[in-house]
Design an enzyme around this catalytic site. Structure first.
Site, PDB file in Angstrom:
ATOM      1  N   LYS A 142     -59.863 109.127  83.176  1.00 52.16           N
ATOM      2  CA  LYS A 142     -61.163 109.606  83.656  1.00 52.16           C
ATOM      3  C   LYS A 142     -62.071 108.424  84.004  1.00 52.16           C
ATOM      4  O   LYS A 142     -62.125 107.423  83.297  1.00 52.16           O
ATOM      5  CB  LYS A 142     -61.828 110.483  82.599  1.00 52.16           C
ATOM      6  CG  LYS A 142     -63.091 111.172  83.107  1.00 52.16           C
ATOM      7  CD  LYS A 142     -63.543 112.239  82.139  1.00 52.16           C
ATOM      8  CE  LYS A 142     -64.867 112.856  82.572  1.00 52.16           C
ATOM      9  NZ  LYS A 142     -64.754 113.573  83.848  1.00 52.16           N
ATOM     10  N   CYS A 232     -66.393 111.696  93.650  1.00 50.46           N
ATOM     11  CA  CYS A 232     -66.931 112.673  92.694  1.00 50.46           C
ATOM     12  C   CYS A 232     -68.145 113.370  93.305  1.00 50.46           C
ATOM     13  O   CYS A 232     -69.094 112.709  93.725  1.00 50.46           O
ATOM     14  CB  CYS A 232     -67.323 111.981  91.394  1.00 50.46           C
ATOM     15  SG  CYS A 232     -68.039 113.112  90.176  1.00 50.46           S
ATOM     16  N   LYS A 269     -59.836 106.679  96.119  1.00 54.33           N
ATOM     17  CA  LYS A 269     -59.798 108.131  95.995  1.00 54.33           C
ATOM     18  C   LYS A 269     -60.918 108.708  96.855  1.00 54.33           C
ATOM     19  O   LYS A 269     -62.102 108.471  96.594  1.00 54.33           O
ATOM     20  CB  LYS A 269     -59.945 108.581  94.545  1.00 54.33           C
ATOM     21  CG  LYS A 269     -59.744 110.088  94.370  1.00 54.33           C
ATOM     22  CD  LYS A 269     -59.686 110.472  92.900  1.00 54.33           C
ATOM     23  CE  LYS A 269     -59.387 111.949  92.728  1.00 54.33           C
ATOM     24  NZ  LYS A 269     -59.305 112.332  91.302  1.00 54.33           N
TER      25      LYS A 269
END
Length: 373
Positions: A142, A232, A269
C-alpha cells in the site's frame, strides 16, 4: 453437464474461512480448499483432489454442522457433485508442480504472475505474509508517503447483485497511515522471512526530491521494484494521485525523479480517469520507467440516499467521490490494457495489469492482451 454458476450461487453463504471448521470436522478431505476452488472458478482442480471412492456418499455431514453458518452451506451436496459430475469429465490431471506459472518482472523472476495490488489488502506485515503463505508471488505494498494520512470511517461501500455477490466496490481510502520508517521495517521483516517473494513498493511524493527519496529508501530496505502512484482518486489534498496522472508532463518529471534514486525497475501506475492512457504512459517511458501499471480505481458515486442526498459511504453526514473497483470495472480495465499493449511507442515496456480480477480466468484475459502479470 454441471453448471459452474449454480455451484457458486449454492455456496454464496460461505465466508471462505481461514483455518475453516468444515475441514477440521471432516478429517477425510479438505472441503474448505475445494469450496475456495469452486468460488474462484477452479472446480476442476477441486474435483481432482478427490479419491476414486467418494467419502461423502454416506456421510452425516459434520462439516455442515461445524460451519460458522451451520447448515446454511450445502457442503456435502457440493462435494458429491464435484466427485460425481466434474471428476469423470476431467481431461488432464493437475500438474505436479507450478513451475510453468513462473513469470518475469523486468528481468526479475516471479514464482507466478500474481501479486497483491497496492490496496487495503496489502497494508501490513500480516496481510502480506498470509498472502505469501497462500502462494502469491509477491505484493504491491500500500502506497507509502511522508505526509500524515487521516482516514475517514466508514470508508467502504459496495453494490451487490441479486444473489448477494459484490459486483462493484467503492472506497475513499487514501494511502498508508503507517510512517515511512514503520513501512521500511515491514519490508525488512518480509524479506527476511520470505526472501523469494517479490516486493513492489508503491510510493507517492509531493515534489521531485520526495519522489527520489522515497524510492531510494524502499530500495535500501528490500523492495525489488518501485510503483509510482499517479492514480489514487481519493486524495483529500489537491495536486496528488490522479491529478498527476492526468498531466503527462508531471508524470515524466516525477518518474525521472524517482528513477534517479534507484537501480531497480520503476513502474508508473496510471489513472483510468482519462480518455486515453497512452500520453501518460509514453511520458513515463521518457522519464525512465521500465513499465506501466494499470488500472487504479475509477472515480465514482454510488448508492445516493433518497432522504439525506448523501452517497455511500457517508461519514458524519458527509459523502465524497470515491474509487470504484471490483469485477464491474474489468471491461474498462481491459480496454486500457489493450490500448497500452497495442501502442508501438510502448514496445518493450513491462505491463502490470489489475482491475476487477476475481479468478485465474480474469487474469488470463489480461495476459492475452499483453500484460506480463
Amino acid at each position: 453437464m454441471f453448471d459452474k454458476k449454480l455451484y457458486r450461487s449454492d455456496m454464496v453463504r460461505c465466508v471462505l474461512c481461514s483455518d475453516a471448521p468444515c475441514t477440521k470436522a471432516c478429517g477425510r478431505i479438505d472441503p474448505a480448499r475445494m469450496l475456495r476452488s469452486i468460488w474462484f472458478d477452479n472446480e476442476k482442480t477441486a474435483a481432482d483432489l478427490f479419491p476414486v471412492k467418494n467419502p461423502c456418499t454416506d456421510c452425516s455431514a459434520p462439516c455442515e454442522a461445524a460451519c460458522v453458518r451451520a447448515w446454511e452451506v450445502p457442503i456435502r451436496s457440493l462435494m458429491c457433485r464435484l466427485h460425481d459430475e466434474v471428476k469423470p469429465a476431467l481431461e488432464i490431471p493437475s500438474p505436479d508442480t507450478e513451475e510453468r506459472l513462473a513469470a518475469d518482472f523486468c528481468g526479475i523472476r516471479l514464482e507466478n504472475p500474481f501479486l497483491l495490488s497496492s490496496s487495503v489488502v496489502a497494508s501490513t506485515y500480516d496481510m502480506c505474509a498470509r498472502a505469501f503463505e497462500a502462494g502469491w508471488a509477491g505484493a504491491a505494498f500500500k502506497t507509502i508517503c511522508s505526509f500524515e494520512i487521516h482516514e475517514a470511517s466508514p470508508r467502504f461501500s459496495a453494490i451487490t447483485g441479486a444473489d448477494g455477490n459484490i459486483i462493484g466496490f467503492k472506497n475513499i481510502e487514501q494511502l498508508s497511515d503507517h510512517s515511512v520508517m514503520e513501512n521500511m521495517e515491514i519490508f525488512r521483516r518480509l524479506k527476511e522471512k520470505y526472501p523469494s517473494k517479490f516486493i513492489l513498493a508503491s510510493i507517492m511524493g509531493k515534489d521531485e526530491s520526495e519522489w527520489e527519496m522515497l524510492a531510494h529508501l524502499c530500495e535500501e530496505n528490500g523492495a525489488d521494484a518501485i510503483e509510482l502512484n499517479f492514480s489514487c482518486p481519493n486524495m483529500a489534498e489537491g495536486g496528488l494521485g490522479s491529478d498527476i496522472g492526468q498531466i503527462p508532463e508531471l508524470v515524466e518529471c516525477y518518474t525521472a525523479a524517482a528513477s534517479r534514486g534507484v537501480k531497480i525497475p520503476v513502474l508508473a501506475k496510471l489513472t483510468p480517469n482519462v480518455a486515453r492512457m497512452s500520453p501518460a504512459a509514453e511520458a513515463a517511458m521518457r522519464g525512465g520507467a521500465s513499465g506501466i501499471a494499470a488500472i487504479n480505481t475509477i472515480k465514482s458515486i454510488i448508492d445516493v440516499n433518497r432522504h439525506t442526498y448523501r452517497s455511500a459511504p457517508a461519514v458524519h453526514g458527509m459523502s465524497a467521490v470515491g474509487g470504484y473497483s471490483g469485477n464491474a470495472v474489468k471491461p474498462i480495465a481491459l480496454r486500457f490494457i489493450a490500448e497500452l499493449g497495442q501502442n508501438p511507442a510502448l514496445s518493450g515496456m513491462h505491463l502490470s495489469a489489475m482491475g476487477g480480477i476475481e479468478n485465474w480466468s480474469d487474469a488470463l484475459e489480461y495476459i492475452l492482451l499483453g500484460a506480463q502479470h
